[in-house]
Design a protein around this motif. Sequence first.
Motif, PDB file in Angstrom:
ATOM      1  N   PHE A   1      16.203 -22.758  23.374  1.00  0.00           N
ATOM      2  CA  PHE A   1      14.939 -23.478  23.467  1.00  0.00           C
ATOM      3  C   PHE A   1      15.250 -24.960  23.468  1.00  0.00           C
ATOM      4  O   PHE A   1      16.224 -25.397  22.859  1.00  0.00           O
ATOM      5  CB  PHE A   1      14.032 -23.191  22.270  1.00  0.00           C
TER       6      PHE A   1
ATOM      7  N   ASP B   1       9.502 -27.583  25.166  1.00  0.00           N
ATOM      8  CA  ASP B   1       9.205 -26.343  25.886  1.00  0.00           C
ATOM      9  C   ASP B   1       7.884 -25.745  25.412  1.00  0.00           C
ATOM     10  O   ASP B   1       7.491 -25.883  24.267  1.00  0.00           O
ATOM     11  CB  ASP B   1      10.302 -25.306  25.674  1.00  0.00           C
ATOM     12  N   ASP B   2       7.219 -25.042  26.326  1.00  0.00           N
ATOM     13  CA  ASP B   2       6.008 -24.294  25.991  1.00  0.00           C
ATOM     14  C   ASP B   2       6.407 -22.848  25.726  1.00  0.00           C
ATOM     15  O   ASP B   2       7.142 -22.250  26.506  1.00  0.00           O
ATOM     16  CB  ASP B   2       5.001 -24.316  27.142  1.00  0.00           C
ATOM     17  N   ILE B   3       5.911 -22.287  24.632  1.00  0.00           N
ATOM     18  CA  ILE B   3       6.211 -20.898  24.303  1.00  0.00           C
ATOM     19  C   ILE B   3       4.899 -20.192  23.983  1.00  0.00           C
ATOM     20  O   ILE B   3       4.184 -20.590  23.077  1.00  0.00           O
ATOM     21  CB  ILE B   3       7.155 -20.792  23.099  1.00  0.00           C
ATOM     22  N   GLY B   4       4.611 -19.139  24.708  1.00  0.00           N
ATOM     23  CA  GLY B   4       3.447 -18.309  24.426  1.00  0.00           C
ATOM     24  C   GLY B   4       2.133 -19.062  24.395  1.00  0.00           C
ATOM     25  O   GLY B   4       1.276 -18.790  23.575  1.00  0.00           O
TER      26      GLY B   4
END
Length: 98
Positions: free
Chosen positions: A18, A22-25
Amino acid sequence: MGAFKCVITVEGPIPPRFMLGDDIGGGVIITEMKKVDEELVSTSQLALKYNLSVQTVRRKLAQFNQGSNGKGLYSIKIADEILNPKTKQKTGGAKRKN
């Protein structure tokens, strides 16, 4: 609107891939990453992690117990070296001749 914080624990031999930002979910962004190192773990945690019985873990790590007799606490690094089947050393000696 307030921010919702979520902690994700990743356990593995290599760090996750990561990056900050970052974009997560559907989350906004990753704003902070830090490695959390557990100092001591209990016998039951090690038994679950390595799929061994509690008695086996206590027997193999008896010399490294840092808790009381009723509550066995062990360093995660020492326990991993002893209980992990991938890091076991050879027994030594000559090979058997048939």
